[in-house]
Design a protein around this motif. Structure first.
Motif, PDB file in Angstrom:
ATOM      1  N   UNK A   1       0.833  -1.200   0.000  1.00 60.37           N
ATOM      2  CA  UNK A   1       0.000   0.000   0.000  1.00 60.37           C
ATOM      3  C   UNK A   1       0.871   1.255   0.000  1.00 60.37           C
ATOM      4  N   UNK A   2       0.229   2.413  -0.200  1.00 61.97           N
ATOM      5  CA  UNK A   2       0.953   3.669  -0.377  1.00 61.97           C
ATOM      6  C   UNK A   2       1.023   4.503   0.902  1.00 61.97           C
ATOM      7  N   UNK A   3       0.506   3.998   1.998  1.00 64.38           N
ATOM      8  CA  UNK A   3       0.439   4.772   3.233  1.00 64.38           C
ATOM      9  C   UNK A   3       1.839   4.943   3.813  1.00 64.38           C
ATOM     10  N   UNK A   4       2.205   6.177   4.092  1.00 72.75           N
ATOM     11  CA  UNK A   4       3.474   6.485   4.754  1.00 72.75           C
ATOM     12  C   UNK A   4       3.208   6.526   6.255  1.00 72.75           C
ATOM     13  N   UNK A   5       3.730   5.534   6.965  1.00 71.31           N
ATOM     14  CA  UNK A   5       3.425   5.411   8.390  1.00 71.31           C
ATOM     15  C   UNK A   5       4.629   4.859   9.138  1.00 71.31           C
ATOM     16  N   UNK A   6       4.606   5.045  10.456  1.00 68.99           N
ATOM     17  CA  UNK A   6       5.682   4.536  11.297  1.00 68.99           C
ATOM     18  C   UNK A   6       5.515   3.052  11.585  1.00 68.99           C
ATOM     19  N   UNK A   7       4.275   2.612  11.750  1.00 68.54           N
ATOM     20  CA  UNK A   7       3.995   1.202  12.039  1.00 68.54           C
ATOM     21  C   UNK A   7       2.767   0.760  11.261  1.00 68.54           C
ATOM     22  N   UNK A   8       2.636  -0.558  11.105  1.00 72.13           N
ATOM     23  CA  UNK A   8       1.525  -1.100  10.336  1.00 72.13           C
ATOM     24  C   UNK A   8       1.081  -2.436  10.920  1.00 72.13           C
ATOM     25  N   UNK A   9      -0.230  -2.619  11.051  1.00 71.46           N
ATOM     26  CA  UNK A   9      -0.799  -3.927  11.328  1.00 71.46           C
ATOM     27  C   UNK A   9      -1.291  -4.476   9.993  1.00 71.46           C
ATOM     28  N   UNK A  10      -0.775  -5.631   9.583  1.00 69.15           N
ATOM     29  CA  UNK A  10      -1.201  -6.207   8.322  1.00 69.15           C
ATOM     30  C   UNK A  10      -2.612  -6.762   8.457  1.00 69.15           C
ATOM     31  N   UNK A  11      -3.450  -6.469   7.489  1.00 70.66           N
ATOM     32  CA  UNK A  11      -4.806  -6.991   7.494  1.00 70.66           C
ATOM     33  C   UNK A  11      -4.831  -8.382   6.894  1.00 70.66           C
ATOM     34  N   UNK A  12      -5.502  -9.329   7.575  1.00 69.74           N
ATOM     35  CA  UNK A  12      -5.803 -10.620   6.971  1.00 69.74           C
ATOM     36  C   UNK A  12      -7.308 -10.803   7.003  1.00 69.74           C
ATOM     37  N   UNK A  13      -7.780 -11.907   6.427  1.00 71.30           N
ATOM     38  CA  UNK A  13      -9.216 -12.072   6.262  1.00 71.30           C
ATOM     39  C   UNK A  13      -9.974 -12.131   7.581  1.00 71.30           C
ATOM     40  N   UNK A  14      -9.318 -12.451   8.683  1.00 73.37           N
ATOM     41  CA  UNK A  14      -9.992 -12.477   9.974  1.00 73.37           C
ATOM     42  C   UNK A  14      -9.819 -11.174  10.751  1.00 73.37           C
ATOM     43  N   UNK A  15      -8.961 -10.305  10.270  1.00 75.91           N
ATOM     44  CA  UNK A  15      -8.761  -9.026  10.920  1.00 75.91           C
ATOM     45  C   UNK A  15      -8.202  -9.127  12.322  1.00 75.91           C
ATOM     46  N   UNK A  16      -7.426 -10.185  12.599  1.00 79.25           N
ATOM     47  CA  UNK A  16      -7.030 -10.453  13.985  1.00 79.25           C
ATOM     48  C   UNK A  16      -5.994  -9.464  14.506  1.00 79.25           C
ATOM     49  N   UNK A  17      -5.191  -8.891  13.641  1.00 80.80           N
ATOM     50  CA  UNK A  17      -4.184  -7.955  14.122  1.00 80.80           C
ATOM     51  C   UNK A  17      -4.827  -6.623  14.511  1.00 80.80           C
ATOM     52  N   UNK A  18      -5.398  -5.932  13.533  1.00 79.33           N
ATOM     53  CA  UNK A  18      -5.949  -4.619  13.792  1.00 79.33           C
ATOM     54  C   UNK A  18      -7.107  -4.598  14.764  1.00 79.33           C
ATOM     55  N   UNK A  19      -7.931  -5.638  14.755  1.00 81.89           N
ATOM     56  CA  UNK A  19      -9.082  -5.665  15.646  1.00 81.89           C
ATOM     57  C   UNK A  19      -8.722  -6.164  17.042  1.00 81.89           C
ATOM     58  N   UNK A  20      -7.594  -6.849  17.170  1.00 79.22           N
ATOM     59  CA  UNK A  20      -7.232  -7.434  18.463  1.00 79.22           C
ATOM     60  C   UNK A  20      -6.239  -6.581  19.242  1.00 79.22           C
ATOM     61  N   UNK A  21      -5.348  -5.882  18.536  1.00 77.49           N
ATOM     62  CA  UNK A  21      -4.286  -5.141  19.207  1.00 77.49           C
ATOM     63  C   UNK A  21      -4.701  -3.699  19.509  1.00 77.49           C
ATOM     64  N   UNK A  22      -4.141  -3.104  20.554  1.00 75.28           N
ATOM     65  CA  UNK A  22      -4.436  -1.698  20.843  1.00 75.28           C
ATOM     66  C   UNK A  22      -3.804  -0.782  19.807  1.00 75.28           C
ATOM     67  N   UNK A  23      -4.478   0.323  19.518  1.00 77.34           N
ATOM     68  CA  UNK A  23      -3.997   1.281  18.518  1.00 77.34           C
ATOM     69  C   UNK A  23      -3.245   2.390  19.247  1.00 77.34           C
ATOM     70  N   UNK A  24      -2.021   2.118  19.623  1.00 76.16           N
ATOM     71  CA  UNK A  24      -1.230   3.070  20.406  1.00 76.16           C
ATOM     72  C   UNK A  24      -0.478   3.994  19.452  1.00 76.16           C
TER      73      UNK A  24
END
Length: 311
Positions: free
Chosen positions: A164-187
């Motif tokens: 993807x084209x997003x310029x960011x310091x950190x990234x949670x990779x999306x998978x079909x279950x969304x376990x990273x972004x939906x499970x981890x805190x967005x600090x």
């Protein structure tokens, strides 16, 4: 994980001997790895040859980096992780460098990544109605430029993709279950989220919760303009700034094609300052919805679309 690797090899039509010849290691090394023994260095070679990528850990340009980033995301030191996995600290450090034994790796995964599995191959299309498979679409770089202008550099992309084209310091990779972004805190100070459209409401609820908890200061979401849910009326219109974008965005597919959405898109922003909103309004063509008031609940007042857009 090892059973999936064996299945992936077989699905590629490769025997153990053929794979061994392809990557230049003894056939017995592949036999040992599929049995849960052998060296991590050879495992990484096998994973690359059969196009096996890991989901359920964290982002990273390779498997060892994913292990390290998962540990960091959990807030664990190397010594803490070693104690949790029943390993020596230098063993954990070696695994994060792509070295060590398969038996040690399996202990580490059991301690910090129990949901590790094969990441589904990226599909070149996406559908709003689809509830399985990856919603693959990348926000165009020219639209992201407006976001950077208003908010500065993104601290965390919670539904990201390495291409993807997003310029960011950190990234949670999306998978079909969304376990990273939906499970981890967005600090993060500033969070970007262009989530899978097939589970949009889950991600919007998560964004609201992370801001309420104080984990994220500002969350910017790019989502379909769906306004029928109770959550939209009772929470989003009260606590978020909503911009209904004019026209339709042409997202970028993994094979570099541009696909226009068959529906309208909106920005939902939690925690933005007035200065940030002013900068964004100067760059994008959109209609901004006025904030509702909780004190008006139950008043029975019904506003027409014309009244809303004229406010």
């Amino acid at each position: 994980m090892l059973d999936e690797i064996r299945e992936a090899r077989e699905n590629k039509g490769l025997s153990r001997r053929a794979l061994a010849q392809l990557i230049g290691i003894p056939e017995q090394s592949i036999v040992r790895i599929e049995a849960g023994r052998g060296r991590v260095e050879n495992l990484i070679l096998i994973m690359a040859a059969i196009d096996y990528h890991v989901a359920g850990l964290s982002h990273g340009h390779n498997f060892p980096a994913q292990l390290r980033n998962r540990r960091i995301a959990l807030g664990l030191s190397v010594k803490d992780t070693a104690a949790k996995a029943g390993l020596a600290w230098h063993t954990v450090a070696a695994l994060e460098a792509g070295q060590g034994t398969i038996s040690s790796l399996l202990k580490l995964i059991a301690a910090i990544g129990r949901n590790v599995r094969r990441r589904a191959p990226v599909r070149s299309h996406w559908s709003v109605a689809r509830t399985h498979g990856r919603d693959s679409r990348f926000t165009p770089a020219e639209f992201l430029d407006h976001i950077y202008y208003a908010f500065g550099r993104i601290g965390l992309d919670v539904a990201g993709h390495p291409d993807a084209f997003v310029q960011c310091d950190r990234m949670f990779l999306f998978d079909e279950r969304g376990e990273d972004g939906l499970a981890l805190p967005w600090m993060a100070e500033t969070v970007w989220c262009n989530p899978p459209f097939s589970s949009q409401l889950k991600w919007v609820r998560k964004a609201h919760d992370e801001v309420q908890r104080g984990n994220a200061k500002t969350v910017i979401m790019l989502v379909p303009a769906r306004t029928e849910s109770r959550f939209f009326h009772d929470v989003i219109t009260v606590e978020a700034d909503v911009a209904l974008l004019r026209g339709r965005i042409k997202f970028i597919t993994p094979d570099a094609r541009r696909e226009q959405t068959p529906f309208g898109i909106m920005l939902v922003i939690f925690g933005a300052s007035s200065d940030q909103l002013d900068r964004l309004k100067s760059r994008i063509d959109a209609t901004w919805l006025p904030r509702s008031s909780k004190s008006d609940e139950g008043s029975g007042q019904v506003l027409t679309i014309g009244q809303i857009l004229a406010a």
